[in-house]
Scaffold this active site. Structure first.
Site, PDB file in Angstrom:
ATOM      1  N   ASN A 123      28.617  45.016  44.405  1.00  0.00           N
ATOM      2  CA  ASN A 123      29.732  46.006  44.260  1.00  0.00           C
ATOM      3  C   ASN A 123      29.315  47.526  44.169  1.00  0.00           C
ATOM      4  OD1 ASN A 123      28.985  45.268  41.672  1.00  0.00           O
ATOM      5  ND2 ASN A 123      30.732  46.043  40.818  1.00  0.00           N
ATOM      6  N   GLU A 139      31.794  40.529  47.230  1.00  0.00           N
ATOM      7  CA  GLU A 139      32.111  39.656  48.220  1.00  0.00           C
ATOM      8  C   GLU A 139      32.324  40.468  49.318  1.00  0.00           C
ATOM      9  OE1 GLU A 139      33.249  40.187  45.106  1.00  0.00           O
ATOM     10  OE2 GLU A 139      34.105  38.165  44.374  1.00  0.00           O
TER      11      GLU A 139
HETATM   12  N1  THU Z   1      34.351  42.998  41.546  1.00  0.00           N
HETATM   13  C1  THU Z   1      33.796  42.421  42.347  1.00  0.00           C
HETATM   14  O1  THU Z   1      32.886  43.026  43.080  1.00  0.00           O
HETATM   15  N2  THU Z   1      34.058  41.294  42.824  1.00  0.00           N
HETATM   16  C2  THU Z   1      34.990  40.518  42.142  1.00  0.00           C
HETATM   17  O2  THU Z   1      35.276  39.569  42.472  1.00  0.00           O
HETATM   18  C3  THU Z   1      35.904  41.018  41.201  1.00  0.00           C
HETATM   19  C4  THU Z   1      35.540  42.383  40.784  1.00  0.00           C
HETATM   20  C5  THU Z   1      33.787  44.289  41.119  1.00  0.00           C
HETATM   21  C6  THU Z   1      34.800  45.423  41.360  1.00  0.00           C
HETATM   22  C7  THU Z   1      34.551  46.680  40.255  1.00  0.00           C
HETATM   23  O3  THU Z   1      33.550  47.159  40.800  1.00  0.00           O
HETATM   24  C8  THU Z   1      34.000  45.609  39.130  1.00  0.00           C
HETATM   25  O4  THU Z   1      34.088  44.485  39.646  1.00  0.00           O
HETATM   26  C9  THU Z   1      35.150  45.672  37.939  1.00  0.00           C
HETATM   27  O5  THU Z   1      36.299  45.021  38.477  1.00  0.00           O
END
Ligand code: THU
Length: 159
Positions: free
Chosen positions: A61, A74
Site C-alpha cells: 500500500n 492489491e
Molecule cells: N489497505 C490495503 O492496502 N489493502 C486492503 O485490503 C485494505 C486496506 C490499506 C489502505 C490504507 O493504506 C491502509 O491499508 C489502511 O486502510
C-alpha cells in the site's frame, strides 16, 4: 417473492498446510511488507501475485497526505502486473498485513474497490484468481474473486 441464498466456499488452513508454491508466495508478502508507505495509517499491507508463467510480482500500500490518492497493496500489485505483463493471467494473489510491530492474527480481506478491480482482471483473462489471505499462522483461501464479490457489476452488463 422468494429468498435466495448465496453461498461461497472458503478454506481455512495453517501455513504448514499450504502447497509449497503458495507458501513461497505468502513468504514473499512478508519479505516485502516493509516496502509499504503507510505513514498515516501505520497499517502495512503487502500483496504478491503469481502469474500464469510463475512470475511473481509484489506490491504494497502506498499512502498520500491527500488520503484518497493512495492505493491499496492489491491494486498496486495488480496494476503493475497487468502493465508489465499484459498477456499473463493472474493465477494466485496472497495478502498479508503488519501493524503495531507484528503480523495480524486474523487474515486481512481486500477492500471493496480492490475486489472490483480484481474481478475485472479475472474476467479479462477468463482465469479464476486464487486468493490467499494470510495472517501469522492462519490462512483463508478463496478460489475465485467472484466468491468475494457476489452480485457484482462486470463487463457483461455493458454488452
Ligand atoms: N489497505 C490495503 O492496502 N489493502 C486492503 O485490503 C485494505 C486496506 C490499506 C489502505 C490504507 O493504506 C491502509 O491499508 C489502511 O486502510
Amino acid at each position: 417473492m422468494k429468498t435466495i441464498d448465496i453461498n461461497i466456499k472458503m478454506t481455512e488452513c495453517s501455513k504448514s498446510e499450504l502447497a509449497p508454491e503458495d507458501l513461497a508466495l505468502v513468504e514473499s508478502t512478508e519479505k516485502f511488507v516493509n516496502h509499504s508507505y503507510s505513514p498515516y495509517s501505520k497499517f502495512s499491507v503487502s500483496a504478491a501475485i503469481c502469474l500464469s508463467d510463475g512470475t511473481i510480482v509484489n506490491g504494497t500500500n502506498q499512502e498520500n497526505a491527500a488520503y484518497p490518492s493512495g492505493l491499496c497493496a492489491e491494486r498496486t500489485a495488480m496494476f503493475f502486473a497487468n502493465s508489465q505483463y499484459p498477456d499473463k493471467a493472474i493465477k494466485t494473489l496472497a495478502i498479508t498485513a503488519f501493524t503495531n510491530g507484528d503480523f495480524l492474527d486474523t487474515p486481512i480481506t481486500p477492500c471493496g474497490a480492490c475486489r472490483q478491480a480484481l474481478l475485472e482482471s479475472e474476467q479479462r483473462f477468463s482465469t479464476p484468481i486464487k486468493i490467499i489471505l494470510a495472517a501469522k499462522d492462519r490462512c483463508f483461501i478463496v478460489n475465485s474473486i467472484s466468491d468475494l464479490l457476489p452480485l457484482s457489476f462486470g463487463s457483461e452488463f455493458l454488452k
